[in-house]
Every structure is written in structure tokens, then in C-alpha cells.
Design a protein around this motif. Structure first.
Motif, PDB file in Angstrom:
ATOM      1  N   UNK A 101       1.210   1.340  -3.731  1.00  0.00           N
ATOM      2  CA  UNK A 101      -0.185   0.969  -3.475  1.00  0.00           C
ATOM      3  C   UNK A 101      -0.323   0.165  -2.182  1.00  0.00           C
ATOM      4  N   UNK A 102       0.792  -0.389  -1.687  1.00  0.00           N
ATOM      5  CA  UNK A 102       0.804  -1.111  -0.418  1.00  0.00           C
ATOM      6  C   UNK A 102       1.423  -0.277   0.697  1.00  0.00           C
ATOM      7  N   UNK A 103       2.370   0.562   0.365  1.00  0.00           N
ATOM      8  CA  UNK A 103       3.117   1.324   1.363  1.00  0.00           C
ATOM      9  C   UNK A 103       2.916   2.821   1.118  1.00  0.00           C
ATOM     10  N   UNK A 104       2.405   3.527   2.081  1.00  0.00           N
ATOM     11  CA  UNK A 104       2.243   4.979   1.977  1.00  0.00           C
ATOM     12  C   UNK A 104       3.512   5.628   2.524  1.00  0.00           C
ATOM     13  N   UNK A 105       4.550   5.683   1.676  1.00  0.00           N
ATOM     14  CA  UNK A 105       5.865   6.175   2.111  1.00  0.00           C
ATOM     15  C   UNK A 105       6.390   7.185   1.094  1.00  0.00           C
ATOM     16  N   UNK A 106       7.278   8.089   1.526  1.00  0.00           N
ATOM     17  CA  UNK A 106       7.884   9.049   0.592  1.00  0.00           C
ATOM     18  C   UNK A 106       8.948   8.385  -0.270  1.00  0.00           C
TER      19      UNK A 106
END
Length: 284
Positions: A101-106
């Protein structure tokens, strides 16, 4: 996009150790950080703005602590390039949705592990009847439900490379889970072993709380395939790692690690496999 939580992210577990909140550097670019009774790993040289990768995501309700530790090591507003999962048990994905929810990462995992982070399959119930100490008896309260992180879930590359971790390869080390992986760097013998083996007797509440060093097999209450677990430990022992960070317990290095891991591999049935339990006895 929407993500689906479960008890694996929401059910706080009231267990901890003397090392909770402590971080241990292992070489220049590995940092083992303990959350209650499990380790997450930061890969990357410390410093504001530096690129880095997170391996595993801690206990339920631990997302805030991971964010704080990451900001202290790499600076605010500096997300990892990726999150790598050794496997998806509750104590390794407990903070994952909070982080996403804080980091848009795979988030990368073995193909056999993806159903547990895409809401398609739950793990078997923990085995509280297994031979072992108090933690094994407490395991009935440990969640086994999958979560769903949707399209952020990715397969690890089929060529065994690890995204954003140059020089590392992933090794399929099943037994504790079907899709469990360990990460290895040939150049210096660094090993991230997940729960393929651990460095504390994880079924003993006293040893978990005190973090007494003991190279041990995977946690007995959540390991359904002991034959595969044995082969995985033997494969890791053959690597003769120079340093190892495991999912539970303190990092270990050098001759002690190689000697004790070799002993565990040679005497696995005696030292790791419980005398009884539903997985040992062939129950599901």
C-alpha cells in the motif's frame, strides 16, 4: 488495485524474542532484521537513495516496523526495486499488503508459491500434534490462509537469476513448502536460506525467546514433506556457504556454519524429522 487480506496479515501473534528489533549486518550489502521471531533481509548497501531489495515481509501487523527500518537504512520515500519471497507462510508475508500500500513494487516467488499470494490456495493446517516443544503446541493459532496481491505477484525468472540482485541465483528448496526457494551468491558464498534450515530450535519456546544458536531443520509444525526437506538441506550443504541468514535465528558464518550444516545434512532424519506427527505419518 484492490488486495485481499486474511488472518495471515491480520492476526497478530503474541510471541517474540530477545532479538526483536535488532539488525545484524552480514558483509557490505546484507542486513538481517528481526521482527518478533522471524527475520527479514535488506539487500543493498546502506545509504540514502541507494537501490535495494527486500527479502520476505515479516509477521502479521509488522508493515509499519519494516517501513521504519527501511527508511532508516535507505532513506524516506525510497522503495525497494522488488520484494522476493522465500515462501509465503504467515510469518514471511505478514506485513506484505501493508508494504504494497506504500510501495508499488513487484513481488517475486516460485511458481508453486504464487497460489498462496494470489488467493487461490491455503496451506495445510499447522500440526500441533507433532513431536516438539511449546511452539509446536501453540501452532494451532498460526494462520494458514492465502492472501491476494493480484498482478503484483510475479514468477521468479526461469533462468534462476534473482531480479535486481546481480550475481545471485535462486535455488528451489522444497519441503517446508512446495515452492520454497533459497538465494545464493557464488562469489562470496552468501546464502539466504529462508526456512529450508534455521539457526534456532524453532519448536522450543525457550530457545525461540532466547535465540539460542543451533543449526536445525525447518519448523516441524509447518513442514509437510520431510523427504524433500532433507534433499534441500543436502543441496545447500554441498554449496559450503560462507555465511547464511535464515528465516529464524541469528546469522551464522564460516567454519561453524559449514560443519553444522554438513552434520544436519548427514543426520537429517535423526536431528530434524520428528518421531510422530500428521505429516510424518502421511496424514494431510
Amino acid at each position: 488495485m484492490d488486495m485481499e487480506r486474511s488472518s495471515s496479515t491480520e492476526r497478530f501473534q503474541p510471541v517474540t524474542s530477545v532479538n526483536s528489533g535488532d539488525g545484524v549486518p552480514v558483509g557490505e550489502d546484507l542486513y538481517s532484521y528481526t521482527i518478533q521471531v522471524v527475520n527479514i533481509i535488506f539487500y543493498g548497501k546502506p545509504g540514502i537513495g541507494n537501490d535495494w531489495v527486500l527479502i520476505d515481509a515479516g509477521m502479521p501487523k509488522s508493515g509499519g516496523k519494516i517501513l521504519e527500518a527501511a527508511a532508516e537504512r535507505f532513506g524516506e520515500n525510497n522503495p525497494p526495486k522488488a520484494i522476493i519471497l522465500t515462501h509465503a507462510h504467515f510469518d514471511h508475508i505478514g506485513g506484505l499488503i501493508d508494504l504494497l500500500e506504500h510501495w508499488d513494487v513487484p513481488v517475486f516467488a516460485h511458481p508453486l508459491e504464487l497460489p498462496y499470494i494470489t488467493g487461490k490456495r491455503d496451506y495445510p493446517d499447522p500440526d500441533m500434534t507433532v513431536e516438539g516443544g511449546m511452539v509446536a503446541k501453540m501452532s494451532k493459532m498460526f494462520p494458514n490462509e492465502s492472501i491476494d496481491i493480484g498482478e503484483r505477484a510475479r514468477e521468479l525468472p526461469s533462468d534462476d537469476t534473482v531480479p535486481h540482485m546481480t550475481g545471485w541465483r535462486w535455488i528451489h528448496t522444497p519441503g517446508h513448502t512446495e515452492g520454497h526457494v533459497s538465494l545464493f551468491r557464488e562469489s562470496d558464498g552468501s546464502l539466504i536460506a529462508g526456512d529450508a534450515f534455521v539457526t534456532v530450535k524453532q519448536d522450543s519456546l525457550y530457545k525461540v525467546m532466547t535465540q539460542e544458536l543451533e543449526v536445525s531443520g525447518p519448523p516441524v509444525y509447518l513442514t509437510p514433506d520431510w523427504e524433500s526437506a532433507e534433499q534441500s538441506v543436502k543441496a545447500l550443504a554441498q554449496l559450503q556457504p560462507g555465511a547464511a541468514i535464515t528465516g529464524h535465528g541469528v546469522p551464522v558464518t564460516g567454519e561453524y556454519l559449514q560443519k553444522e550444516l554438513a552434520v544436519l545434512a548427514e543426520r537429517f532424519k535423526e536431528k530434524a524429522v520428528p518421531d510422530h506427527g500428521k505429516f510424518v505419518d502421511g496424514e494431510k
